[in-house]
Write a protein that holds these residues in place. Structure first.
Motif, PDB file in Angstrom:
ATOM      1  N   TRP A   2      43.481  -9.857  91.110  1.00 35.61           N
ATOM      2  CA  TRP A   2      44.154 -10.450  90.947  1.00 35.61           C
ATOM      3  C   TRP A   2      44.318 -12.316  91.923  1.00 35.61           C
ATOM      4  N   LEU A   3      44.509 -12.444  92.803  1.00 39.40           N
ATOM      5  CA  LEU A   3      44.672 -13.272  93.308  1.00 39.40           C
ATOM      6  C   LEU A   3      43.277 -14.797  92.676  1.00 39.40           C
ATOM      7  N   TRP A   4      41.837 -14.283  91.536  1.00 40.90           N
ATOM      8  CA  TRP A   4      41.367 -15.005  91.195  1.00 40.90           C
ATOM      9  C   TRP A   4      42.171 -15.327  90.157  1.00 40.90           C
ATOM     10  N   VAL A   5      42.606 -14.484  89.440  1.00 46.29           N
ATOM     11  CA  VAL A   5      43.903 -14.506  88.451  1.00 46.29           C
ATOM     12  C   VAL A   5      45.048 -15.855  89.004  1.00 46.29           C
ATOM     13  N   ALA A   6      45.902 -15.400  89.811  1.00 46.79           N
ATOM     14  CA  ALA A   6      46.258 -16.448  90.400  1.00 46.79           C
ATOM     15  C   ALA A   6      45.530 -18.211  90.071  1.00 46.79           C
ATOM     16  N   GLY A  57      45.083 -23.162  94.586  1.00 51.95           N
ATOM     17  CA  GLY A  57      43.822 -21.901  93.484  1.00 51.95           C
ATOM     18  C   GLY A  57      42.271 -22.250  94.159  1.00 51.95           C
ATOM     19  N   PRO A  58      41.983 -22.934  95.142  1.00 52.96           N
ATOM     20  CA  PRO A  58      40.842 -22.762  96.081  1.00 52.96           C
ATOM     21  C   PRO A  58      41.553 -21.416  97.547  1.00 52.96           C
ATOM     22  N   LEU A  59      42.464 -22.219  97.256  1.00 53.85           N
ATOM     23  CA  LEU A  59      43.013 -20.567  98.939  1.00 53.85           C
ATOM     24  C   LEU A  59      42.544 -19.214  98.711  1.00 53.85           C
ATOM     25  N   PHE A  60      43.391 -18.945  97.367  1.00 59.40           N
ATOM     26  CA  PHE A  60      43.208 -17.943  96.597  1.00 59.40           C
ATOM     27  C   PHE A  60      42.114 -17.918  96.185  1.00 59.40           C
ATOM     28  N   GLY A  61      41.099 -18.428  95.878  1.00 60.85           N
ATOM     29  CA  GLY A  61      39.906 -18.030  95.441  1.00 60.85           C
ATOM     30  C   GLY A  61      39.044 -17.530  97.031  1.00 60.85           C
ATOM     31  N   LEU A  62      39.517 -18.125  98.077  1.00 57.06           N
ATOM     32  CA  LEU A  62      38.684 -18.054  99.335  1.00 57.06           C
ATOM     33  C   LEU A  62      39.486 -17.050 100.089  1.00 57.06           C
ATOM     34  N   ILE A  63      40.242 -16.565  99.852  1.00 60.97           N
ATOM     35  CA  ILE A  63      40.492 -15.483  99.946  1.00 60.97           C
ATOM     36  C   ILE A  63      39.676 -13.982  99.145  1.00 60.97           C
TER      37      ILE A  63
END
Length: 147
Positions: free
Chosen positions: A14-18, A119-125
């Motif tokens: 779901w973080l990748w979707v976000a 986007g990159p921050l959510f992707g990193l998490i």
């Protein structure tokens, strides 16, 4: 979704979707508000051959290409996050590469602003969640026999 999927992997999906949604939204807003971007480029222009019309046309095509790229990258985020949620180890590796490419692109293009960092921050998490020691057994190595 399987009941045996670790919670960390579900949250990661779901973080990748976000991340995909925020990334596309940031580039869409940049495209919609492109006149401000064009005005900045015209103001900073040092080439006498580059007219305001040429700059506007080039900037519009450039921003459209970036928007299309963001949509494609967002779709790839969701596709490979889906595959990772199913336990595909290589999908996790592809997501790592996609995130690195996204961050390098942002550094290279020098886009700043909070919208481009979400986007990159959510992707990193999301990526960190996929590499936690607790979820390593969910991503088995290919060709490895379990006893």
């Amino acid at each position: 979704m399987s009941d045996e999927t670790p919670t960390e992997v579900k949250v990661s999906f779901w973080l990748w979707v976000a991340a995909a949604v925020f990334m596309v939204a940031a580039y869409l807003s940049l495209f919609i508000l492109r006149q401000h971007f064009i005005d900045e480029q015209v103001k900073n222009n040092v080439d006498p051959k580059a007219t305001a019309d040429k700059i506007a046309s080039g900037a519009t095509y450039f921003l459209l290409a970036m928007l299309i790229g963001a949509i494609v990258m967002g779709c790839l985020f969701v596709l490979f996050a889906w595959k990772a949620r199913e336990g595909t180890r290589s999908a996790r590796t592809v997501l790592t590469g996609l995130l690195i490419a996204t961050v390098l692109f942002l550094i290279f293009i020098k886009l700043n602003g909070l919208a481009f960092l979400f986007g990159p921050l959510f992707g990193l998490i999301a990526l960190l969640l996929m590499y936690l020691p607790k979820v390593q057994p969910y991503f088995p190595k290919v060709g490895r026999q379990l006893p």
